[in-house]
Structures are given as C-alpha cells and as structure tokens.
Design a protein around this motif. Structure first.
Motif, PDB file in Angstrom:
ATOM      1  N   MET A 106      -7.216  50.189 -19.057  1.00  0.00           N
ATOM      2  CA  MET A 106      -6.770  49.955 -17.683  1.00  0.00           C
ATOM      3  C   MET A 106      -7.145  51.117 -16.781  1.00  0.00           C
ATOM      4  SD  MET A 106      -3.079  48.091 -17.484  1.00  0.00           S
ATOM      5  CE  MET A 106      -2.799  47.640 -15.796  1.00  0.00           C
ATOM      6  N   GLN A 107      -7.043  52.331 -17.289  1.00  0.00           N
ATOM      7  CA  GLN A 107      -7.398  53.511 -16.500  1.00  0.00           C
ATOM      8  C   GLN A 107      -8.891  53.489 -16.146  1.00  0.00           C
ATOM      9  OE1 GLN A 107      -5.457  56.272 -15.462  1.00  0.00           O
ATOM     10  NE2 GLN A 107      -7.274  56.852 -14.342  1.00  0.00           N
ATOM     11  N   THR A 108      -9.725  53.137 -17.116  1.00  0.00           N
ATOM     12  CA  THR A 108     -11.169  53.072 -16.880  1.00  0.00           C
ATOM     13  C   THR A 108     -11.500  51.999 -15.849  1.00  0.00           C
ATOM     14  OG1 THR A 108     -11.557  53.772 -19.152  1.00  0.00           O
ATOM     15  CG2 THR A 108     -13.404  52.754 -18.007  1.00  0.00           C
ATOM     16  N   THR A 109     -10.895  50.835 -15.994  1.00  0.00           N
ATOM     17  CA  THR A 109     -11.123  49.752 -15.045  1.00  0.00           C
ATOM     18  C   THR A 109     -10.597  50.120 -13.668  1.00  0.00           C
ATOM     19  OG1 THR A 109     -10.910  48.188 -16.862  1.00  0.00           O
ATOM     20  CG2 THR A 109     -10.754  47.293 -14.640  1.00  0.00           C
ATOM     21  N   TRP A 110      -9.432  50.754 -13.636  1.00  0.00           N
ATOM     22  CA  TRP A 110      -8.828  51.180 -12.369  1.00  0.00           C
ATOM     23  C   TRP A 110      -9.743  52.158 -11.643  1.00  0.00           C
ATOM     24  CZ3 TRP A 110      -4.262  49.591 -10.224  1.00  0.00           C
ATOM     25  CH2 TRP A 110      -3.829  50.310  -9.106  1.00  0.00           C
ATOM     26  N   ASP A 111     -10.252  53.148 -12.382  1.00  0.00           N
ATOM     27  CA  ASP A 111     -11.132  54.150 -11.779  1.00  0.00           C
ATOM     28  C   ASP A 111     -12.406  53.524 -11.219  1.00  0.00           C
ATOM     29  OD1 ASP A 111      -9.338  56.160 -12.287  1.00  0.00           O
ATOM     30  OD2 ASP A 111     -10.305  56.773 -14.168  1.00  0.00           O
ATOM     31  N   ALA A 112     -12.896  52.476 -11.891  1.00  0.00           N
ATOM     32  CA  ALA A 112     -14.104  51.807 -11.406  1.00  0.00           C
ATOM     33  C   ALA A 112     -13.812  51.000 -10.144  1.00  0.00           C
ATOM     34  CB  ALA A 112     -14.668  50.896 -12.490  1.00  0.00           C
ATOM     35  N   ALA A 113     -12.631  50.375 -10.075  1.00  0.00           N
ATOM     36  CA  ALA A 113     -12.295  49.534  -8.933  1.00  0.00           C
ATOM     37  C   ALA A 113     -11.825  50.344  -7.732  1.00  0.00           C
ATOM     38  CB  ALA A 113     -11.226  48.515  -9.323  1.00  0.00           C
ATOM     39  N   TRP A 114     -10.958  51.330  -7.956  1.00  0.00           N
ATOM     40  CA  TRP A 114     -10.392  52.145  -6.876  1.00  0.00           C
ATOM     41  C   TRP A 114     -10.517  53.618  -7.239  1.00  0.00           C
ATOM     42  CZ3 TRP A 114      -7.337  47.864  -8.564  1.00  0.00           C
ATOM     43  CH2 TRP A 114      -7.349  46.798  -7.685  1.00  0.00           C
ATOM     44  N   PRO A 115     -11.700  54.185  -7.067  1.00  0.00           N
ATOM     45  CA  PRO A 115     -11.904  55.582  -7.486  1.00  0.00           C
ATOM     46  C   PRO A 115     -11.131  56.601  -6.654  1.00  0.00           C
ATOM     47  CG  PRO A 115     -13.855  54.733  -6.385  1.00  0.00           C
ATOM     48  CD  PRO A 115     -12.906  53.585  -6.527  1.00  0.00           C
ATOM     49  N   THR A 116     -10.683  56.231  -5.461  1.00  0.00           N
ATOM     50  CA  THR A 116      -9.974  57.197  -4.615  1.00  0.00           C
ATOM     51  C   THR A 116      -8.472  57.210  -4.845  1.00  0.00           C
ATOM     52  OG1 THR A 116      -9.714  55.597  -2.830  1.00  0.00           O
ATOM     53  CG2 THR A 116     -11.689  57.005  -2.791  1.00  0.00           C
ATOM     54  N   VAL A 117      -7.957  56.303  -5.664  1.00  0.00           N
ATOM     55  CA  VAL A 117      -6.517  56.222  -5.891  1.00  0.00           C
ATOM     56  C   VAL A 117      -6.192  56.817  -7.252  1.00  0.00           C
ATOM     57  CG1 VAL A 117      -4.539  54.686  -6.071  1.00  0.00           C
ATOM     58  CG2 VAL A 117      -6.357  54.186  -4.456  1.00  0.00           C
ATOM     59  N   ASP A 118      -5.260  57.765  -7.264  1.00  0.00           N
ATOM     60  CA  ASP A 118      -4.858  58.437  -8.487  1.00  0.00           C
ATOM     61  C   ASP A 118      -3.483  57.931  -8.902  1.00  0.00           C
ATOM     62  OD1 ASP A 118      -4.868  60.218 -10.600  1.00  0.00           O
ATOM     63  OD2 ASP A 118      -4.045  61.861  -9.401  1.00  0.00           O
ATOM     64  N   PHE A 119      -3.161  58.035 -10.182  1.00  0.00           N
ATOM     65  CA  PHE A 119      -1.880  57.556 -10.688  1.00  0.00           C
ATOM     66  C   PHE A 119      -0.720  58.461 -10.323  1.00  0.00           C
ATOM     67  CE2 PHE A 119      -4.662  55.260 -13.543  1.00  0.00           C
ATOM     68  CZ  PHE A 119      -4.104  54.013 -13.421  1.00  0.00           C
ATOM     69  N   ASN A 120      -0.952  59.697  -9.985  1.00  0.00           N
ATOM     70  CA  ASN A 120       0.130  60.616  -9.710  1.00  0.00           C
ATOM     71  C   ASN A 120       0.540  60.617  -8.253  1.00  0.00           C
ATOM     72  OD1 ASN A 120       0.136  61.472 -12.392  1.00  0.00           O
ATOM     73  ND2 ASN A 120      -1.545  62.874 -11.989  1.00  0.00           N
ATOM     74  N   GLY A 121       0.115  59.621  -7.500  1.00  0.00           N
ATOM     75  CA  GLY A 121       0.488  59.524  -6.099  1.00  0.00           C
ATOM     76  C   GLY A 121      -0.424  60.305  -5.187  1.00  0.00           C
ATOM     77  N   VAL A 122      -1.476  60.904  -5.729  1.00  0.00           N
ATOM     78  CA  VAL A 122      -2.413  61.676  -4.923  1.00  0.00           C
ATOM     79  C   VAL A 122      -3.689  60.862  -4.782  1.00  0.00           C
ATOM     80  CG1 VAL A 122      -3.746  63.793  -4.789  1.00  0.00           C
ATOM     81  CG2 VAL A 122      -1.462  63.830  -5.780  1.00  0.00           C
ATOM     82  N   ALA A 123      -4.141  60.661  -3.577  1.00  0.00           N
ATOM     83  CA  ALA A 123      -5.361  59.899  -3.330  1.00  0.00           C
ATOM     84  C   ALA A 123      -6.431  60.849  -2.817  1.00  0.00           C
ATOM     85  CB  ALA A 123      -5.101  58.796  -2.319  1.00  0.00           C
ATOM     86  N   MET A 124      -7.573  60.853  -3.459  1.00  0.00           N
ATOM     87  CA  MET A 124      -8.707  61.651  -3.025  1.00  0.00           C
ATOM     88  C   MET A 124      -9.543  60.789  -2.084  1.00  0.00           C
ATOM     89  SD  MET A 124      -8.155  64.397  -4.663  1.00  0.00           S
ATOM     90  CE  MET A 124      -9.609  65.366  -4.700  1.00  0.00           C
ATOM     91  N   VAL A 125      -9.777  61.282  -0.886  1.00  0.00           N
ATOM     92  CA  VAL A 125     -10.471  60.513   0.131  1.00  0.00           C
ATOM     93  C   VAL A 125     -11.698  61.287   0.598  1.00  0.00           C
ATOM     94  CG1 VAL A 125     -10.239  59.410   2.377  1.00  0.00           C
ATOM     95  CG2 VAL A 125      -8.262  59.561   0.867  1.00  0.00           C
TER      96      VAL A 125
END
Length: 134
Positions: A106-125
């Motif tokens: 799920m983490q790998t798929t998540w990173d591919a779909a939304w690379p700017t959204v992090d699980f710890n509440g921090v979004a890299m933009v």
C-alpha cells in the motif's frame, strides 16, 4: 474530515475514484439486467402471440431490480474501501506492524499515486524548483 485535513489528504478525498467506478458499475449492471428482462419480455410476448407492449415495462422493472441489487452489494464494497482509507489515515503504524507485507504494498502504491502526501501529516510540495512543507 478533520483527520484528512490534518494529514494533508484533502486531495485524496476529492480524488476518490472507487465510488465513481462503483456507481458506473451499478448503472451498467442495471442496464444489463434491463436488457435481459427485455429479452425475456420479448420471448413471452412472442410465445403468447400478443402485442401488449410489455417490453418497456419489462426493461424498467429489470433495470430497477438490477440497480437496487447492485447498489446493495456494491454499497458494502464502497463502505469497506472507505473504512480502509480511514483506518489507514488514522493509524498507519499499527497497520504496518500487524500486516507488514500489505502495508508495504500500500505504501508503494500510495507513493506512486500521491507522491507529495506523507503518512505523518507532512506534505512535500514542489514550489517552482524548490520544496515546501505544508
């Protein structure tokens, strides 16, 4: 909704394609059921040598029955997907601890779909060549 906003996941909520896909599936199932009931209506109309015009009511009845049945079944699927997303947002660490292989996938798929959204509440933009943290 506050959970998703706190984690920076507002884009994920607005980009929920699963519910759209399930709605299309419900419509297609309703149409296919309507067509099948129209064929059955046609066969009965021809067998009785009558011209009562039961094709349209046959289609509408089949369409409605198909839509209701598909809505019931696929509604459960939609709720399950929503529950997984909420649980994944609420406690990704526990999920990874209890199901490491699935969590990694799920983490790998998540990173591919939304690379700017992090699980710890921090979004890299991306900011025109730079990186900002939201």
């Amino acid at each position: 909704m506050e959970l998703f906003q706190a984690r920076g996941w507002s884009a994920i909520i607005s980009d929920n394609l699963v519910n759209r896909l399930l709605s299309i599936c419900i419509l297609v199932i309703g149409l296919l059921t309507g067509v099948a009931s129209t064929i059955v209506s046609f066969i009965f109309e021809e067998a009785e040598h009558s011209d009562n015009g039961i094709l349209l009511p046959g289609f509408l009845t089949g369409f409605l029955i198909g839509m209701v049945m598909a809505s019931l079944v696929l509604g459960v699927v939609s709720s399950a997907v929503d529950a997984i997303i909420v649980c994944f947002a609420e406690a990704p660490g526990e999920f990874k601890e209890n199901h490491p292989a699935i969590a990694q996938e799920m983490q790998t798929t998540w990173d591919a779909a939304w690379p700017t959204v992090d699980f710890n509440g921090v979004a890299m933009v991306s900011l025109d060549g730079g990186i900002g943290i939201v």
